[in-house]
Design a protein around this motif. Structure first.
Motif, PDB file in Angstrom:
ATOM      1  N   ARG A 162       1.509 -12.374   6.268  1.00 32.15           N
ATOM      2  CA  ARG A 162       1.585 -11.176   5.426  1.00 32.15           C
ATOM      3  C   ARG A 162       3.027 -10.702   5.405  1.00 32.15           C
ATOM      4  O   ARG A 162       3.444  -9.922   6.257  1.00 32.15           O
ATOM      5  N   PRO A 163       3.782 -11.171   4.447  1.00 31.05           N
ATOM      6  CA  PRO A 163       5.199 -10.800   4.402  1.00 31.05           C
ATOM      7  C   PRO A 163       5.364  -9.326   4.056  1.00 31.05           C
ATOM      8  O   PRO A 163       4.632  -8.798   3.224  1.00 31.05           O
ATOM      9  N   PRO A 164       6.291  -8.638   4.708  1.00 34.19           N
ATOM     10  CA  PRO A 164       6.509  -7.220   4.414  1.00 34.19           C
ATOM     11  C   PRO A 164       7.001  -7.009   2.988  1.00 34.19           C
ATOM     12  O   PRO A 164       7.551  -7.909   2.367  1.00 34.19           O
ATOM     13  N   CYS A 165       6.771  -5.803   2.507  1.00 31.92           N
ATOM     14  CA  CYS A 165       7.152  -5.438   1.146  1.00 31.92           C
ATOM     15  C   CYS A 165       8.650  -5.637   0.924  1.00 31.92           C
ATOM     16  O   CYS A 165       9.459  -5.163   1.717  1.00 31.92           O
ATOM     17  N   PRO A 166       9.032  -6.317  -0.161  1.00 38.75           N
ATOM     18  CA  PRO A 166      10.461  -6.528  -0.441  1.00 38.75           C
ATOM     19  C   PRO A 166      11.158  -5.259  -0.915  1.00 38.75           C
ATOM     20  O   PRO A 166      12.376  -5.169  -0.885  1.00 38.75           O
ATOM     21  N   GLU A 167      10.393  -4.282  -1.341  1.00 34.94           N
ATOM     22  CA  GLU A 167      10.989  -3.042  -1.847  1.00 34.94           C
ATOM     23  C   GLU A 167      11.245  -2.039  -0.737  1.00 34.94           C
ATOM     24  O   GLU A 167      12.329  -1.483  -0.624  1.00 34.94           O
ATOM     25  N   CYS A 168      10.207  -1.769   0.077  1.00 35.05           N
ATOM     26  CA  CYS A 168      10.349  -0.717   1.088  1.00 35.05           C
ATOM     27  C   CYS A 168      10.259  -1.259   2.513  1.00 35.05           C
ATOM     28  O   CYS A 168      10.442  -0.517   3.463  1.00 35.05           O
ATOM     29  N   ASN A 171       0.810  -1.210   0.000  1.00 42.07           N
ATOM     30  CA  ASN A 171       0.000   0.000   0.000  1.00 42.07           C
ATOM     31  C   ASN A 171       0.849   1.268   0.000  1.00 42.07           C
ATOM     32  O   ASN A 171       0.340   2.364  -0.209  1.00 42.07           O
ATOM     33  N   GLU A 172       2.118   1.117   0.255  1.00 45.41           N
ATOM     34  CA  GLU A 172       3.004   2.287   0.309  1.00 45.41           C
ATOM     35  C   GLU A 172       3.590   2.594  -1.068  1.00 45.41           C
ATOM     36  O   GLU A 172       3.469   3.707  -1.565  1.00 45.41           O
ATOM     37  N   CYS A 173       4.228   1.596  -1.680  1.00 42.72           N
ATOM     38  CA  CYS A 173       4.914   1.857  -2.945  1.00 42.72           C
ATOM     39  C   CYS A 173       4.253   1.137  -4.113  1.00 42.72           C
ATOM     40  O   CYS A 173       4.724   1.218  -5.234  1.00 42.72           O
ATOM     41  N   LYS A 174       3.141   0.458  -3.839  1.00 35.88           N
ATOM     42  CA  LYS A 174       2.323  -0.193  -4.872  1.00 35.88           C
ATOM     43  C   LYS A 174       3.041  -1.330  -5.586  1.00 35.88           C
ATOM     44  O   LYS A 174       2.650  -1.724  -6.670  1.00 35.88           O
ATOM     45  N   THR A 175       4.104  -1.833  -4.980  1.00 37.18           N
ATOM     46  CA  THR A 175       4.790  -2.971  -5.557  1.00 37.18           C
ATOM     47  C   THR A 175       3.923  -4.224  -5.431  1.00 37.18           C
ATOM     48  O   THR A 175       3.366  -4.484  -4.370  1.00 37.18           O
ATOM     49  N   VAL A 176       3.783  -4.956  -6.518  1.00 33.58           N
ATOM     50  CA  VAL A 176       3.097  -6.240  -6.480  1.00 33.58           C
ATOM     51  C   VAL A 176       4.158  -7.330  -6.468  1.00 33.58           C
ATOM     52  O   VAL A 176       5.101  -7.299  -7.260  1.00 33.58           O
ATOM     53  N   TYR A 177       4.024  -8.267  -5.534  1.00 32.05           N
ATOM     54  CA  TYR A 177       5.038  -9.299  -5.410  1.00 32.05           C
ATOM     55  C   TYR A 177       4.398 -10.610  -4.993  1.00 32.05           C
ATOM     56  O   TYR A 177       3.283 -10.647  -4.486  1.00 32.05           O
ATOM     57  N   GLU A 178       5.121 -11.678  -5.243  1.00 32.53           N
ATOM     58  CA  GLU A 178       4.648 -13.008  -4.889  1.00 32.53           C
ATOM     59  C   GLU A 178       5.526 -13.572  -3.795  1.00 32.53           C
ATOM     60  O   GLU A 178       6.735 -13.376  -3.800  1.00 32.53           O
ATOM     61  N   GLU A 179       4.898 -14.260  -2.861  1.00 32.64           N
ATOM     62  CA  GLU A 179       5.647 -14.899  -1.795  1.00 32.64           C
ATOM     63  C   GLU A 179       5.121 -16.307  -1.612  1.00 32.64           C
ATOM     64  O   GLU A 179       3.911 -16.537  -1.649  1.00 32.64           O
TER      65      GLU A 179
END
Ligand SMILES: [Zn+2]
Length: 68
Positions: A24-30, A9-17
């Motif tokens: 709910r794994p934290p964002c890999p980008e930020c 929700n912060e940087c809008k990165t879509v990722y798969e885990e």
């Protein structure tokens, strides 16, 4: 374990885990924990922005953006 898609929700990165459904794994980008499950179709933030398939009941059950 399943390969789940999330959106930050912060940087809008879509990722798969590869994770369990409750994790709910934290964002890999930020690194933000402010993320949610990502669904294509109408459930995407309730606005249908992403296009793609229609929302189905299984995704609505845990979707925060879809009213029904
Ligand atoms: Zn992020």
């Amino acid at each position: 374990m399943a390969l789940l898609k999330f959106i930050c929700n912060e940087c809008k990165t879509v990722y798969e885990e590869l994770t369990s459904a409750d994790t709910r794994p934290p964002c890999p980008e930020c690194g933000s924990p402010n993320i949610q499950r990502y669904y294509q179709g109408k459930c995407y933030f309730g606005g249908g922005v992403a296009g793609g398939s229609e929302c189905n009941k299984s995704s609505c059950s845990s979707c925060s953006g879809c009213a029904s």
